[in-house]
Design an enzyme around this catalytic site. Structure first.
Site, PDB file in Angstrom:
ATOM      1  N   LYS A 197      36.581  67.048  82.755  1.00 56.27           N
ATOM      2  CA  LYS A 197      35.376  66.315  82.381  1.00 56.27           C
ATOM      3  C   LYS A 197      35.739  65.134  81.479  1.00 56.27           C
ATOM      4  CE  LYS A 197      34.439  69.356  78.442  1.00 56.27           C
ATOM      5  NZ  LYS A 197      33.451  70.219  77.767  1.00 56.27           N
ATOM      6  N   TYR A 221      41.749  44.246  54.759  1.00 56.24           N
ATOM      7  CA  TYR A 221      40.371  44.139  54.303  1.00 56.24           C
ATOM      8  C   TYR A 221      40.114  44.981  53.056  1.00 56.24           C
ATOM      9  CZ  TYR A 221      38.635  41.742  58.485  1.00 56.24           C
ATOM     10  OH  TYR A 221      38.386  40.825  59.474  1.00 56.24           O
TER      11      TYR A 221
END
Length: 385
Positions: A53, A273
């Protein structure tokens, strides 16, 4: 998505394959070996199926399905009928079950593509029976019973009523009776025994049908949990099915990124950052071409307040990430890596033989299932067979 079928590049030398995307190699030989290992763990008369799946946990259902069929798998599980249709095109002879059940009004779709719904409610049973009778056919299905998960599945009392009814299962060939373990990856959890006891009560109502209870971790709980069919998923793709023991599975997904920049950063300067990570010494920093757009979770990065981030592998050495993960890149502290391995274009293992999917998922504060399913679409993909 870029898909090629080239060999895996040398771990320390960049090979021009297709532009500047990070490389995701799916080792189909390892995938087949993992299925064979699990198949060898189950007893005589027990079938090892394959759960593919979510596009085989992000690695490609078509490619994985073919490889697993070649290894010997004949029974497959997916979540959605669309996934079943895709797999049917690759595996015309496979038995394919749809774990999320019979979606309302889509009975014809299941019949046309020979997909077997995992019926999880009396309403689904009634709809599948009604459709089968209208088509004057005997249609296969699994019956799913809830033994403690409380997601999908019928109650123990429903098993008794279905067995007692002369009409409820008319037109349905009960090809499998199943339930799903909630805590199999914690072997001593009392829930395992509780669910086993409930499942045995259910099995009494369907003596002639195949029975299935175990997922990847359930296989390792012992023979009494294996019944007639086991349903491994994450273990096929290299995840550890028994987290507190050494991983017996081979890595299947290998991620390699490229050094796109090298720079010296003075002691006391920040990287990335938010200035979240500051160097404590003169440091050599490599920037590599992978980020959260590729499925590298932001949580694998680090900061001065939480310095324990993930690591990568280069030239026989581990090197820690340094600072935040950006969309397209992340910094690595390569100060302690021998300089001969530090050239622009050198490849770095982000996940694979040395940095396992379980280790990387742990740093991301998630599970290997989510990590694999989150792999981005822009990798250059290689299927190694």
């Amino acid at each position: 998505m870029h898909v090629t079928h080239t060999a895996t590049p040398s771990p320390n030398r960049f090979s021009i394959i297709a532009g500047g995307a990070a490389q995701l190699t799916i080792d189909l030989t390892a995938l087949r070996a993992n299925w064979c290992y699990l198949n060898g763990r189950v007893g005589d008369g027990c079938t090892c199926s394959a759960v593919v799946k979510a596009s085989a946990y992000g690695l490609g259902a078509a490619e994985a399905g073919r490889a697993l069929f070649e290894a010997g798998a004949r029974v497959f599980f997916v979540a959605l009928p669309e996934e079943g249709i895709e797999l049917r095109a690759e595996l015309p002879l496979a038995e394919i079950f749809i774990l999320n059940g019979l979606f309302h009004g889509r009975e014809q779709l299941y019949r046309d593509f020979n997909l077997k719904p995992v019926l999880g409610s009396l309403e689904e049973v009634a709809d599948w029976s009604s459709f089968a009778r209208a088509e004057n056919q005997q249609l296969g299905a699994a019956l799913h019973f809830d033994t403690g998960m409380h997601r999908l599945g019928m109650a123990v009392s429903d098993a008794i009523s279905l067995n007692a009814s002369a009409r409820a299962l008319t037109g349905i060939s009960v090809d499998l009776v199943m339930s799903h373990l909630a805590c199999a990856d914690t072997p001593d959890h009392p829930m395992n025994r509780k669910q086993l006891k409930r499942f045995l009560r259910i099995c009494e109502q369907f003596p002639d049908a195949r029975k299935s209870l175990s997922n990847s971790a359930g296989i390792f709980l012992g023979p009494e949990f294996q019944f007639d069919l086991v349903r491994p998923g994450i273990a096929l793709y290299g995840g550890n099915p028994a987290p507190d023991t050494p991983n017996p599975m081979l890595p299947v997904a290998h991620i390699r990124a490229e050094i796109i920049n090298l720079r010296d950063v003075p002691s006391g300067d920040s990287v990335g950052y938010g200035a979240s990570r500051v160097t404590s010494r003169k440091s050599r920093i490599a920037t590599i071409n992978i980020g959260y757009a590729d499925g590298l979770h932001r949580l694998v990065g680090n900061s001065d307040s939480n310095p324990n981030g993930a690591r990568v592998f280069i030239g026989g050495h581990f090197a820690p990430l340094f600072g935040r993960v950006s969309m397209d890149m992340v910094a690595v502290d390569v100060t302690d890596i021998p300089t001969e391995h530090l050239v622009r274009g050198a490849t770095i293992e982000v996940m694979g033989a040395h940095v396992s999917v379980d280790e990387l998922a742990n740093f991301a504060q998630t599970i290997p299932y989510e990590l694999l399913c989150s792999l981005g679409a822009r990798y250059t993909r290689h299927y190694k067979s």
